[in-house]
Motif scaffolding. Structure first.
Motif, PDB file in Angstrom:
ATOM      1  N   GLY A 106       0.856  -1.168  -0.162  1.00 32.85           N
ATOM      2  CA  GLY A 106      -0.093  -0.076   0.017  1.00 32.85           C
ATOM      3  C   GLY A 106       1.187   1.271   0.065  1.00 32.85           C
ATOM      4  O   GLY A 106       2.001   1.174   0.228  1.00 32.85           O
ATOM      5  N   THR A 107       0.162   2.304  -0.460  1.00 35.93           N
ATOM      6  CA  THR A 107       1.135   3.758  -0.467  1.00 35.93           C
ATOM      7  C   THR A 107       0.024   4.597   0.240  1.00 35.93           C
ATOM      8  O   THR A 107      -0.907   4.755   0.422  1.00 35.93           O
ATOM      9  CB  THR A 107       1.478   4.060  -1.941  1.00 35.93           C
ATOM     10  N   GLY A 108       0.725   5.843   0.545  1.00 35.09           N
ATOM     11  CA  GLY A 108       0.082   7.170   1.225  1.00 35.09           C
ATOM     12  C   GLY A 108       1.196   8.107   1.205  1.00 35.09           C
ATOM     13  O   GLY A 108       2.141   8.203   0.606  1.00 35.09           O
ATOM     14  N   TYR A 109       0.611   9.283   1.932  1.00 32.13           N
ATOM     15  CA  TYR A 109       1.374  10.473   1.876  1.00 32.13           C
ATOM     16  C   TYR A 109       1.514  11.002   3.262  1.00 32.13           C
ATOM     17  O   TYR A 109       0.459  10.933   3.983  1.00 32.13           O
ATOM     18  CB  TYR A 109       1.002  11.630   0.833  1.00 32.13           C
ATOM     19  N   ARG A 110       2.252  11.979   3.494  1.00 34.23           N
ATOM     20  CA  ARG A 110       2.516  12.718   4.781  1.00 34.23           C
ATOM     21  C   ARG A 110       2.218  14.068   4.278  1.00 34.23           C
ATOM     22  O   ARG A 110       2.901  14.752   3.697  1.00 34.23           O
ATOM     23  CB  ARG A 110       3.855  12.705   5.386  1.00 34.23           C
ATOM     24  N   GLU A 111       1.225  14.589   5.108  1.00 34.31           N
ATOM     25  CA  GLU A 111       0.703  16.006   4.964  1.00 34.31           C
ATOM     26  C   GLU A 111       0.662  16.952   6.098  1.00 34.31           C
ATOM     27  O   GLU A 111       0.387  16.521   7.159  1.00 34.31           O
ATOM     28  CB  GLU A 111      -0.430  16.093   3.994  1.00 34.31           C
ATOM     29  N   LYS A 112       1.305  18.172   5.872  1.00 36.20           N
ATOM     30  CA  LYS A 112       1.203  19.111   7.078  1.00 36.20           C
ATOM     31  C   LYS A 112       0.404  20.182   6.708  1.00 36.20           C
ATOM     32  O   LYS A 112       0.235  20.439   5.518  1.00 36.20           O
ATOM     33  CB  LYS A 112       2.920  19.590   7.270  1.00 36.20           C
ATOM     34  N   VAL A 113      -0.418  20.679   7.617  1.00 33.20           N
ATOM     35  CA  VAL A 113      -1.187  21.872   7.628  1.00 33.20           C
ATOM     36  C   VAL A 113      -0.452  22.913   8.074  1.00 33.20           C
ATOM     37  O   VAL A 113      -0.246  22.977   9.405  1.00 33.20           O
ATOM     38  CB  VAL A 113      -2.705  21.506   7.963  1.00 33.20           C
ATOM     39  N   PHE A 114      -0.211  23.932   7.340  1.00 32.34           N
ATOM     40  CA  PHE A 114       0.022  25.248   7.903  1.00 32.34           C
ATOM     41  C   PHE A 114      -0.589  26.458   7.219  1.00 32.34           C
ATOM     42  O   PHE A 114      -0.860  26.711   6.037  1.00 32.34           O
ATOM     43  CB  PHE A 114       1.533  25.414   7.249  1.00 32.34           C
ATOM     44  N   ALA A 115      -1.336  27.214   7.889  1.00 33.61           N
ATOM     45  CA  ALA A 115      -2.089  28.514   7.791  1.00 33.61           C
ATOM     46  C   ALA A 115      -3.366  27.777   6.740  1.00 33.61           C
ATOM     47  O   ALA A 115      -3.402  28.501   5.827  1.00 33.61           O
ATOM     48  CB  ALA A 115      -1.281  29.498   6.845  1.00 33.61           C
ATOM     49  N   ILE A 116      -3.843  26.746   7.020  1.00 34.38           N
ATOM     50  CA  ILE A 116      -4.993  26.082   6.490  1.00 34.38           C
ATOM     51  C   ILE A 116      -4.671  25.418   5.117  1.00 34.38           C
ATOM     52  O   ILE A 116      -5.490  25.000   4.310  1.00 34.38           O
ATOM     53  CB  ILE A 116      -6.030  27.214   6.495  1.00 34.38           C
ATOM     54  N   ILE A 117      -3.282  25.541   4.813  1.00 37.75           N
ATOM     55  CA  ILE A 117      -3.130  24.935   3.429  1.00 37.75           C
ATOM     56  C   ILE A 117      -2.309  23.644   3.834  1.00 37.75           C
ATOM     57  O   ILE A 117      -1.119  23.544   4.685  1.00 37.75           O
ATOM     58  CB  ILE A 117      -1.897  25.905   2.825  1.00 37.75           C
ATOM     59  N   GLY A 118      -2.577  22.710   3.023  1.00 34.68           N
ATOM     60  CA  GLY A 118      -1.959  21.335   3.331  1.00 34.68           C
ATOM     61  C   GLY A 118      -0.409  21.206   2.576  1.00 34.68           C
ATOM     62  O   GLY A 118      -0.674  21.596   1.227  1.00 34.68           O
ATOM     63  N   VAL A 119       0.561  21.224   3.125  1.00 32.39           N
ATOM     64  CA  VAL A 119       1.513  20.713   2.424  1.00 32.39           C
ATOM     65  C   VAL A 119       2.275  19.371   2.473  1.00 32.39           C
ATOM     66  O   VAL A 119       2.573  18.849   3.628  1.00 32.39           O
ATOM     67  CB  VAL A 119       2.937  21.895   3.173  1.00 32.39           C
ATOM     68  N   LYS A 120       2.268  18.705   1.573  1.00 33.78           N
ATOM     69  CA  LYS A 120       2.877  17.395   1.373  1.00 33.78           C
ATOM     70  C   LYS A 120       4.318  17.184   1.716  1.00 33.78           C
ATOM     71  O   LYS A 120       5.097  17.938   1.017  1.00 33.78           O
ATOM     72  CB  LYS A 120       2.279  16.714   0.115  1.00 33.78           C
ATOM     73  N   VAL A 121       5.029  16.479   2.587  1.00 34.10           N
ATOM     74  CA  VAL A 121       6.186  16.284   2.719  1.00 34.10           C
ATOM     75  C   VAL A 121       6.638  15.035   2.051  1.00 34.10           C
ATOM     76  O   VAL A 121       7.963  15.045   1.772  1.00 34.10           O
ATOM     77  CB  VAL A 121       6.542  16.369   4.310  1.00 34.10           C
ATOM     78  N   TYR A 122       6.126  13.998   2.189  1.00 29.22           N
ATOM     79  CA  TYR A 122       6.758  12.939   1.420  1.00 29.22           C
ATOM     80  C   TYR A 122       5.650  11.681   1.052  1.00 29.22           C
ATOM     81  O   TYR A 122       4.691  11.608   1.607  1.00 29.22           O
ATOM     82  CB  TYR A 122       7.602  12.249   2.332  1.00 29.22           C
ATOM     83  N   ALA A 123       6.024  11.003   0.084  1.00 28.09           N
ATOM     84  CA  ALA A 123       4.968  10.098  -0.066  1.00 28.09           C
ATOM     85  C   ALA A 123       5.694   8.630   0.316  1.00 28.09           C
ATOM     86  O   ALA A 123       6.996   8.458   0.859  1.00 28.09           O
ATOM     87  CB  ALA A 123       4.732   9.479  -1.686  1.00 28.09           C
ATOM     88  N   ALA A 124       4.995   7.466   0.940  1.00 28.37           N
ATOM     89  CA  ALA A 124       5.481   6.506   1.521  1.00 28.37           C
ATOM     90  C   ALA A 124       4.654   5.110   1.057  1.00 28.37           C
ATOM     91  O   ALA A 124       3.696   5.172   0.684  1.00 28.37           O
ATOM     92  CB  ALA A 124       5.160   6.347   2.961  1.00 28.37           C
ATOM     93  N   GLY A 125       5.420   3.969   0.910  1.00 28.19           N
ATOM     94  CA  GLY A 125       4.846   2.719   0.534  1.00 28.19           C
ATOM     95  C   GLY A 125       5.484   1.704   1.371  1.00 28.19           C
ATOM     96  O   GLY A 125       6.707   1.407   1.650  1.00 28.19           O
ATOM     97  N   LEU A 126       4.726   0.680   1.540  1.00 29.48           N
ATOM     98  CA  LEU A 126       5.020  -0.438   2.493  1.00 29.48           C
ATOM     99  C   LEU A 126       5.223  -1.786   1.496  1.00 29.48           C
ATOM    100  O   LEU A 126       4.134  -2.051   0.919  1.00 29.48           O
ATOM    101  CB  LEU A 126       4.129  -0.793   3.634  1.00 29.48           C
ATOM    102  N   TYR A 127       6.460  -2.241   1.724  1.00 29.30           N
ATOM    103  CA  TYR A 127       6.697  -3.577   1.238  1.00 29.30           C
ATOM    104  C   TYR A 127       6.968  -4.636   2.055  1.00 29.30           C
ATOM    105  O   TYR A 127       7.514  -4.535   3.270  1.00 29.30           O
ATOM    106  CB  TYR A 127       8.231  -3.328   0.335  1.00 29.30           C
ATOM    107  N   LEU A 128       6.504  -5.851   1.885  1.00 30.84           N
ATOM    108  CA  LEU A 128       6.467  -7.168   2.759  1.00 30.84           C
ATOM    109  C   LEU A 128       7.225  -8.215   2.094  1.00 30.84           C
ATOM    110  O   LEU A 128       6.717  -8.426   0.730  1.00 30.84           O
ATOM    111  CB  LEU A 128       5.304  -7.389   3.155  1.00 30.84           C
TER     112      LEU A 128
END
Length: 283
Positions: A106-128
């Protein structure tokens, strides 16, 4: 291990450079609303994950897709695109010291919210490692919703002594110290009374990020070889060919897994996508 904790979204602090802050464990004080984006998994785990959206590329493509970023050829490999960041993840890959190829769950992303604006920091994926699914028969037939809320399943995945790896792909420039400080703020509160072994492991972990510039498109692989051993690989030019550090501390490796797959994950979209993948595999 993966007990209920409340994690508020990290905060961007205004400065000349972006500052990332991942909170640690906090008292239950409210509910945070997140936007969830997931990718559907359609085939069985034994044949690796064939995902609903896929493309074929002759070279590896990083988020900034420049000529230099495509210099590390991986042949005709299959990819899945994380929809919120447009980062492409290989559906199967081989990492240093792993006994066999690992498959994307699966994959997803890390988002930060600053001054009501979402700022994406990184994407991530889990491997098994594909063999892990054979040890999860107790959860066969569970829905994605049931899996996502079952901490015992993610605890079992962590405890199985087979490789699992989290690939982080930065979607903005950040210096190594900032990245480590954010990670440490999430890990340290989960270790109540650090032992000398824990302190040594954290020092080793910290040292590989100090003084390092992490550019957009940089890969960071956190690979759990067994519950008490994790490998860290960092590469700015395709898949890594060597290991940057070995972390040997059950408390540290467990805390890090909890940061991403505990009851209050820093990337809800990643955990939701992984739950969907597990539901497909365990039908």
């Amino acid at each position: 291990m993966l007990g209920t904790v409340a994690i508020q979204p990290p905060i961007w602090l205004p400065s000349s450079k972006p500052t990332i802050c991942f909170p640690g464990k906090l008292p239950n004080s409210g509910v945070t609303e997140y936007k969830i984006h997931t990718c559907s998994l359609l085939s069985t785990f034994a044949h690796h994950f064939s995902l609903q959206r896929k493309d074929r590329f002759q070279t590896h493509v990083s988020p900034n897709a420049s000529s230099s970023s495509s210099s590390a050829s991986v042949g005709s490999a299959e990819y899945i695109e994380e929809p919120s960041t447009n980062v492409k993840f290989q559906t199967s890959l081989t990492l240093p010291e792993c006994s066999s190829p690992l498959s994307l769950l699966g994959t997803g992303y890390r988002e930060k919210v600053f001054a009501i604006i979402g700022v994406k920091v990184y994407a991530a994926g889990l491997y098994l490692n594909q063999s892990i699914s054979n040890k999860l028969n107790a959860w066969k037939g569970r829905s994605a919703t049931e899996i996502q809320g079952d901490s015992s399943l993610f605890d079992s995945i962590f405890q199985i002594p087979q490789e699992k790896s989290l690939q982080i792909v930065l979607v903005r420039d950040v210096d190594g110290k900032t990245f480590w400080d954010a990670l440490d703020e999430a890990i340290s509160p989960r270790i109540k009374a650090p032992s000398p072994v824990d302190e040594s492991a954290l020092s080793t972990f910290r040292s590989i990020f100090q003084g390092r510039s992490l550019r957009k498109g940089t890969f960071i692989f956190l690979t759990w070889m067994e519950p008490s051993k994790m490998l860290v690989c960092i590469s700015s030019d395709g898949l890594p060919s060597s290991v940057d550090a070995t972390i040997k501390s059950m408390n540290v490796t467990m805390a890090l897994f909890d940061v991403f797959f505990g009851n209050s994950p820093v990337s809800p979209s990643l955990k939701a996508s992984v739950a969907n993948g597990l539901a497909t595999v365990l039908k």
